[in-house]
Motif scaffolding. Structure first.
Motif, PDB file in Angstrom:
ATOM      1  N   GLU A  43       0.798  -1.222   0.000  1.00  0.00           N
ATOM      2  CA  GLU A  43       0.000   0.000   0.000  1.00  0.00           C
ATOM      3  C   GLU A  43       0.833   1.275   0.000  1.00  0.00           C
ATOM      4  O   GLU A  43       0.319   2.344   0.273  1.00  0.00           O
ATOM      5  CB  GLU A  43      -0.918  -0.024   1.215  1.00  0.00           C
ATOM      6  CG  GLU A  43      -1.858  -1.208   1.183  1.00  0.00           C
ATOM      7  CD  GLU A  43      -2.551  -1.424   2.513  1.00  0.00           C
ATOM      8  OE1 GLU A  43      -2.102  -0.883   3.537  1.00  0.00           O
ATOM      9  OE2 GLU A  43      -3.544  -2.151   2.525  1.00  0.00           O
ATOM     10  N   CYS A  44       2.121   1.160  -0.281  1.00  0.00           N
ATOM     11  CA  CYS A  44       2.998   2.334  -0.282  1.00  0.00           C
ATOM     12  C   CYS A  44       2.719   3.218  -1.500  1.00  0.00           C
ATOM     13  O   CYS A  44       1.991   2.828  -2.419  1.00  0.00           O
ATOM     14  CB  CYS A  44       4.461   1.910  -0.300  1.00  0.00           C
ATOM     15  SG  CYS A  44       4.956   1.077   1.199  1.00  0.00           S
ATOM     16  N   GLY A  62       5.070 -22.656   9.078  1.00  0.00           N
ATOM     17  CA  GLY A  62       4.938 -23.032   7.673  1.00  0.00           C
ATOM     18  C   GLY A  62       3.917 -22.225   6.892  1.00  0.00           C
ATOM     19  O   GLY A  62       3.685 -22.485   5.721  1.00  0.00           O
ATOM     20  N   ARG A  63       3.330 -21.241   7.502  1.00  0.00           N
ATOM     21  CA  ARG A  63       2.298 -20.439   6.839  1.00  0.00           C
ATOM     22  C   ARG A  63       2.952 -19.279   6.091  1.00  0.00           C
ATOM     23  O   ARG A  63       3.807 -18.580   6.617  1.00  0.00           O
ATOM     24  CB  ARG A  63       1.322 -19.901   7.883  1.00  0.00           C
ATOM     25  CG  ARG A  63       0.088 -19.306   7.302  1.00  0.00           C
ATOM     26  CD  ARG A  63      -0.894 -18.962   8.401  1.00  0.00           C
ATOM     27  NE  ARG A  63      -2.028 -18.258   7.833  1.00  0.00           N
ATOM     28  CZ  ARG A  63      -2.883 -17.553   8.545  1.00  0.00           C
ATOM     29  NH1 ARG A  63      -2.766 -17.471   9.852  1.00  0.00           N
ATOM     30  NH2 ARG A  63      -3.883 -16.933   7.949  1.00  0.00           N
ATOM     31  N   ARG A  64       2.546 -19.093   4.841  1.00  0.00           N
ATOM     32  CA  ARG A  64       3.137 -18.030   4.019  1.00  0.00           C
ATOM     33  C   ARG A  64       2.382 -16.716   4.194  1.00  0.00           C
ATOM     34  O   ARG A  64       1.173 -16.704   4.405  1.00  0.00           O
ATOM     35  CB  ARG A  64       3.127 -18.436   2.545  1.00  0.00           C
ATOM     36  CG  ARG A  64       4.011 -19.643   2.280  1.00  0.00           C
ATOM     37  CD  ARG A  64       3.956 -20.084   0.853  1.00  0.00           C
ATOM     38  NE  ARG A  64       2.598 -20.552   0.544  1.00  0.00           N
ATOM     39  CZ  ARG A  64       2.192 -20.909  -0.669  1.00  0.00           C
ATOM     40  NH1 ARG A  64       3.009 -20.843  -1.683  1.00  0.00           N
ATOM     41  NH2 ARG A  64       0.970 -21.321  -0.864  1.00  0.00           N
ATOM     42  N   TYR A  65       3.144 -15.627   4.097  1.00  0.00           N
ATOM     43  CA  TYR A  65       2.550 -14.297   4.192  1.00  0.00           C
ATOM     44  C   TYR A  65       3.314 -13.346   3.282  1.00  0.00           C
ATOM     45  O   TYR A  65       4.426 -13.629   2.840  1.00  0.00           O
ATOM     46  CB  TYR A  65       2.556 -13.784   5.634  1.00  0.00           C
ATOM     47  CG  TYR A  65       3.925 -13.599   6.222  1.00  0.00           C
ATOM     48  CD1 TYR A  65       4.543 -12.355   6.218  1.00  0.00           C
ATOM     49  CD2 TYR A  65       4.616 -14.670   6.787  1.00  0.00           C
ATOM     50  CE1 TYR A  65       5.809 -12.178   6.761  1.00  0.00           C
ATOM     51  CE2 TYR A  65       5.867 -14.497   7.326  1.00  0.00           C
ATOM     52  CZ  TYR A  65       6.461 -13.261   7.313  1.00  0.00           C
ATOM     53  OH  TYR A  65       7.704 -13.083   7.851  1.00  0.00           O
ATOM     54  N   LYS A  66       2.691 -12.227   2.988  1.00  0.00           N
ATOM     55  CA  LYS A  66       3.300 -11.214   2.121  1.00  0.00           C
ATOM     56  C   LYS A  66       3.456  -9.923   2.906  1.00  0.00           C
ATOM     57  O   LYS A  66       2.547  -9.515   3.625  1.00  0.00           O
ATOM     58  CB  LYS A  66       2.431 -10.961   0.889  1.00  0.00           C
ATOM     59  CG  LYS A  66       2.284 -12.178   0.004  1.00  0.00           C
ATOM     60  CD  LYS A  66       1.298 -11.920  -1.095  1.00  0.00           C
ATOM     61  CE  LYS A  66       1.016 -13.217  -1.849  1.00  0.00           C
ATOM     62  NZ  LYS A  66      -0.112 -13.091  -2.745  1.00  0.00           N
ATOM     63  N   THR A  67       4.603  -9.336   2.741  1.00  0.00           N
ATOM     64  CA  THR A  67       4.878  -8.045   3.358  1.00  0.00           C
ATOM     65  C   THR A  67       5.995  -7.382   2.572  1.00  0.00           C
ATOM     66  O   THR A  67       6.658  -8.031   1.756  1.00  0.00           O
ATOM     67  CB  THR A  67       5.262  -8.189   4.847  1.00  0.00           C
ATOM     68  OG1 THR A  67       5.341  -6.886   5.428  1.00  0.00           O
ATOM     69  CG2 THR A  67       6.573  -8.891   5.024  1.00  0.00           C
ATOM     70  N   ARG A  68       6.187  -6.134   2.800  1.00  0.00           N
ATOM     71  CA  ARG A  68       7.236  -5.393   2.116  1.00  0.00           C
ATOM     72  C   ARG A  68       8.593  -5.926   2.558  1.00  0.00           C
ATOM     73  O   ARG A  68       8.823  -6.162   3.735  1.00  0.00           O
ATOM     74  CB  ARG A  68       7.091  -3.915   2.459  1.00  0.00           C
ATOM     75  CG  ARG A  68       8.093  -3.017   1.853  1.00  0.00           C
ATOM     76  CD  ARG A  68       7.690  -2.618   0.429  1.00  0.00           C
ATOM     77  NE  ARG A  68       8.742  -1.841  -0.163  1.00  0.00           N
ATOM     78  CZ  ARG A  68       8.880  -0.526  -0.022  1.00  0.00           C
ATOM     79  NH1 ARG A  68       7.994   0.139   0.667  1.00  0.00           N
ATOM     80  NH2 ARG A  68       9.874   0.100  -0.577  1.00  0.00           N
ATOM     81  N   ALA A  69       9.504  -6.149   1.641  1.00  0.00           N
ATOM     82  CA  ALA A  69      10.817  -6.711   1.953  1.00  0.00           C
ATOM     83  C   ALA A  69      11.570  -5.848   2.958  1.00  0.00           C
ATOM     84  O   ALA A  69      12.315  -6.352   3.775  1.00  0.00           O
ATOM     85  CB  ALA A  69      11.629  -6.886   0.680  1.00  0.00           C
ATOM     86  N   MET A  70      11.379  -4.559   2.917  1.00  0.00           N
ATOM     87  CA  MET A  70      12.098  -3.646   3.804  1.00  0.00           C
ATOM     88  C   MET A  70      11.234  -3.194   4.995  1.00  0.00           C
ATOM     89  O   MET A  70      11.528  -2.190   5.620  1.00  0.00           O
ATOM     90  CB  MET A  70      12.562  -2.420   3.010  1.00  0.00           C
ATOM     91  CG  MET A  70      13.412  -2.764   1.807  1.00  0.00           C
ATOM     92  SD  MET A  70      14.932  -3.584   2.257  1.00  0.00           S
ATOM     93  CE  MET A  70      15.983  -2.176   2.386  1.00  0.00           C
ATOM     94  N   SER A  71      10.184  -3.937   5.323  1.00  0.00           N
ATOM     95  CA  SER A  71       9.253  -3.482   6.360  1.00  0.00           C
ATOM     96  C   SER A  71       9.883  -3.425   7.741  1.00  0.00           C
ATOM     97  O   SER A  71       9.431  -2.668   8.589  1.00  0.00           O
ATOM     98  CB  SER A  71       8.012  -4.375   6.393  1.00  0.00           C
ATOM     99  OG  SER A  71       8.369  -5.682   6.772  1.00  0.00           O
ATOM    100  N   ARG A  72      10.922  -4.199   8.016  1.00  0.00           N
ATOM    101  CA  ARG A  72      11.575  -4.145   9.323  1.00  0.00           C
ATOM    102  C   ARG A  72      12.235  -2.794   9.568  1.00  0.00           C
ATOM    103  O   ARG A  72      12.499  -2.430  10.698  1.00  0.00           O
ATOM    104  CB  ARG A  72      12.616  -5.245   9.453  1.00  0.00           C
ATOM    105  CG  ARG A  72      12.003  -6.556   9.775  1.00  0.00           C
ATOM    106  CD  ARG A  72      13.085  -7.524  10.208  1.00  0.00           C
ATOM    107  NE  ARG A  72      12.496  -8.773  10.548  1.00  0.00           N
ATOM    108  CZ  ARG A  72      12.242  -9.158  11.791  1.00  0.00           C
ATOM    109  NH1 ARG A  72      12.553  -8.385  12.785  1.00  0.00           N
ATOM    110  NH2 ARG A  72      11.684 -10.315  12.028  1.00  0.00           N
TER     111      ARG A  72
END
Length: 165
Positions: A43-44, A62-72
């Motif tokens: 949503e950026c 084992g559950r997959r998720y999506k997030t921004r690679a640089m979110s940390r």
């Protein structure tokens, strides 16, 4: 498939390749985090493609998720589950046990590797200590040693000349 967008559950289920510690993946990713289709934009402002990771937390193994690679590093709060949660307690516990076993084996392997390196270093030191005593002397002492040897040879030659010539 159920989806949720939340920033609070990210900390409980993060697993980043290259991230060391309890949250890193116990197995190598078979597919890169950006190698999935169709793309899911975050949503950026510029809507970059969100990376897909695998959670290895106790709650969602084992559950997959999506997030921004640089979110940390902050700034982006996009977070979306790709898979439904594992409802079967047996499968959930099995994944947790396997994750823990892999981490234990990695720790043991690391300790054995460190031990082997220490043994190898000790062998090198022992091999250096077996060298001739002259080679182990410091450079200044070696010079004095060779001077003494030369002086001894000279004295023996003089005594030989005096006594036998």
């Amino acid at each position: 498939m159920s989806y949720s967008i939340s920033s609070s559950s990210r900390s409980a289920s993060s697993s980043r390749p290259g991230f060391h510690g309890q949250n890193r993946s116990p197995v190598r990713y078979r597919v890169g985090p950006m190698d999935y289709k169709p793309p899911t934009p975050c949503e950026c402002k510029h809507k970059p493609k969100a990376a897909m990771w695998i959670s290895w937390s106790d709650e969602n193994p084992g559950r997959r998720y999506k997030t921004r690679a640089m979110s940390r590093m902050g700034g982006c709060n996009f977070y979306e589950w790709h898979d439904d949660p594992i409802e079967d307690p047996f499968l959930k516990q099995l994944l947790i046990d396997l994750r823990d076993k892999v981490r234990l084996l990695e720790r043991m392997n690391s300790e054995l590797h460190r031990g082997a390196m220490a043994v190898q270093e000790r062998q090198v030191v022992q091999a250096e200590n077996r060298l001739a005593p002259v080679a182990r002397l410091p450079a200044t002492a070696r010079c004095g040693y060779w001077k003494n040897v030369a002086l001894f040879v000279l004295v023996v030659a003089l005594v030989w000349n005096v006594l036998f010539v």
